[in-house]
Scaffold this motif. Sequence first.
Motif, PDB file in Angstrom:
ATOM      1  N   LEU A 287       0.830  -1.198   0.000  1.00 34.56           N
ATOM      2  CA  LEU A 287       0.000   0.000   0.000  1.00 34.56           C
ATOM      3  C   LEU A 287       0.870   1.257   0.000  1.00 34.56           C
ATOM      4  O   LEU A 287       0.539   2.249  -0.662  1.00 34.56           O
ATOM      5  CB  LEU A 287      -0.929  -0.008   1.217  1.00 34.56           C
ATOM      6  CG  LEU A 287      -1.998   1.096   1.271  1.00 34.56           C
ATOM      7  CD1 LEU A 287      -2.854   1.090   0.010  1.00 34.56           C
ATOM      8  CD2 LEU A 287      -2.882   0.918   2.508  1.00 34.56           C
ATOM      9  N   LEU A 288       1.977   1.217   0.719  1.00 29.22           N
ATOM     10  CA  LEU A 288       2.916   2.344   0.695  1.00 29.22           C
ATOM     11  C   LEU A 288       3.430   2.590  -0.716  1.00 29.22           C
ATOM     12  O   LEU A 288       3.585   3.747  -1.138  1.00 29.22           O
ATOM     13  CB  LEU A 288       4.096   2.068   1.634  1.00 29.22           C
ATOM     14  CG  LEU A 288       3.927   2.444   3.101  1.00 29.22           C
ATOM     15  CD1 LEU A 288       5.118   1.966   3.915  1.00 29.22           C
ATOM     16  CD2 LEU A 288       3.750   3.957   3.255  1.00 29.22           C
TER      17      LEU A 288
ATOM     18  N   SER B  45       5.163   9.975   6.865  1.00 27.31           N
ATOM     19  CA  SER B  45       6.242   9.997   7.844  1.00 27.31           C
ATOM     20  C   SER B  45       6.386   8.609   8.448  1.00 27.31           C
ATOM     21  O   SER B  45       5.520   7.750   8.285  1.00 27.31           O
ATOM     22  CB  SER B  45       5.929  11.019   8.947  1.00 27.31           C
ATOM     23  OG  SER B  45       4.888  10.537   9.782  1.00 27.31           O
ATOM     24  N   SER B  46       7.464   8.409   9.165  1.00 25.94           N
ATOM     25  CA  SER B  46       7.724   7.095   9.755  1.00 25.94           C
ATOM     26  C   SER B  46       6.695   6.730  10.815  1.00 25.94           C
ATOM     27  O   SER B  46       6.549   5.561  11.162  1.00 25.94           O
ATOM     28  CB  SER B  46       9.135   7.066  10.364  1.00 25.94           C
ATOM     29  OG  SER B  46       9.250   8.064  11.371  1.00 25.94           O
ATOM     30  N   ARG B  47       5.961   7.721  11.319  1.00 26.45           N
ATOM     31  CA  ARG B  47       4.977   7.465  12.378  1.00 26.45           C
ATOM     32  C   ARG B  47       3.574   7.241  11.819  1.00 26.45           C
ATOM     33  O   ARG B  47       2.663   6.902  12.576  1.00 26.45           O
ATOM     34  CB  ARG B  47       4.955   8.649  13.352  1.00 26.45           C
ATOM     35  CG  ARG B  47       6.283   8.890  14.054  1.00 26.45           C
ATOM     36  CD  ARG B  47       6.195  10.038  15.031  1.00 26.45           C
ATOM     37  NE  ARG B  47       5.260   9.765  16.106  1.00 26.45           N
ATOM     38  CZ  ARG B  47       4.982  10.612  17.082  1.00 26.45           C
ATOM     39  NH1 ARG B  47       5.562  11.805  17.101  1.00 26.45           N
ATOM     40  NH2 ARG B  47       4.118  10.294  18.028  1.00 26.45           N
ATOM     41  N   GLU B  48       3.380   7.438  10.516  1.00 27.10           N
ATOM     42  CA  GLU B  48       2.059   7.287   9.924  1.00 27.10           C
ATOM     43  C   GLU B  48       1.872   5.886   9.358  1.00 27.10           C
ATOM     44  O   GLU B  48       2.760   5.365   8.669  1.00 27.10           O
ATOM     45  CB  GLU B  48       1.853   8.320   8.813  1.00 27.10           C
ATOM     46  CG  GLU B  48       1.827   9.757   9.288  1.00 27.10           C
ATOM     47  CD  GLU B  48       1.663  10.738   8.139  1.00 27.10           C
ATOM     48  OE1 GLU B  48       0.571  11.293   7.978  1.00 27.10           O
ATOM     49  OE2 GLU B  48       2.649  10.937   7.397  1.00 27.10           O
ATOM     50  N   LEU B  49       0.716   5.291   9.618  1.00 23.41           N
ATOM     51  CA  LEU B  49       0.409   3.963   9.101  1.00 23.41           C
ATOM     52  C   LEU B  49      -0.414   4.086   7.825  1.00 23.41           C
ATOM     53  O   LEU B  49      -1.416   4.806   7.791  1.00 23.41           O
ATOM     54  CB  LEU B  49      -0.362   3.160  10.149  1.00 23.41           C
ATOM     55  CG  LEU B  49       0.411   2.833  11.431  1.00 23.41           C
ATOM     56  CD1 LEU B  49      -0.498   2.162  12.450  1.00 23.41           C
ATOM     57  CD2 LEU B  49       1.608   1.948  11.118  1.00 23.41           C
TER      58      LEU B  49
END
Length: 241
Positions: free
Chosen positions: A94-95, A106-110
Motif C-alpha cells: 500500500l505504501l 512519515s515514519s509514524r504514519e500507518l
Amino acid sequence: MIALKVISHLLDYPTQELWDNRSELIDALQEADELPVTQVAKLMAFIHRLTQQELLDAQSHYSELFDRGRARSLLLFEHVHGESRSRGQAMVDLLNQYQQAGITLSSRELPDYLPTYLEYLTLLSTTECIEGLNNIAPILALLAERLKQRGSDYHTLFDVLLCLSQSELDASQLAAQVEKEPLDDTPAALDAVWEEEQVTFLGEGAQCGNNKIIQHQRRFAQETKVQYFNVGNSLGTGAQK
C-alpha cells in the motif's frame, strides 16, 4: 471527490484546526455534486453537531470510540489481516501505491489508517476512487453498524462512504451479527490484550520471548472475535491503480 476529502478530515482526530475551519468544510460540501442532497445534508448536520461540542470532549469521545479495542479500529488491515504475517507485506504494497500517487508518509504514519486511505483515493480518477471505496465496503458497513449500535453519530460518515462506494451492502443487514459480538473495550478485554505473563529468567519455567507473544495473542483471541475480510487484490496487495 470533495465529500471524500471532507470525510477524511472528519474521521481524523479532532483538532482546533477543524473547529476553526468548520465553515469552510460546509462551503466545500455545497459543491459536492457526487452525493445526493440528502447525504450532503447529513454531513453538514454532522459537522454542526461535532463542532458544537467542546474540543476536549470531542477528543475524549473519539479516543473512546476508535482507540480502545479493535472492533472500531480505523486501521483497515486490522479488519483484513489481524496479526497475521501478511499484514506487513500488505503495508509495504500500500505504501508503494501511495508513493506512485505522490504521497509520502512519515515514519509514524500507518498507510492503512482510513483517513489516509481516503486522502489517497481523492487523487485517483472518479472510477478508481469508487472502486477503492467498493473494495473496503464490507469494512465500512461493519464499522457503520458497530458505531450505530454504540450510539455514536460517527456512523453517519460511514453511511455516506457506503453511498459513495455505490456498493449494494446495507449496514443494517449486519445488525444481528453485531449484536452478538463480545465487547472488546471492556476492562477485562483490554487487560487480556495488555497483560503480560511473569517472565522467569532462570530455571525450568524460562521461555523465549516469542512464546510469550504467542500466548499473549491467544489470550486476546479468546476474549474477542474480530471479523476479517478478504478485500481482494486492490488494497495493499500490489495491485496498481
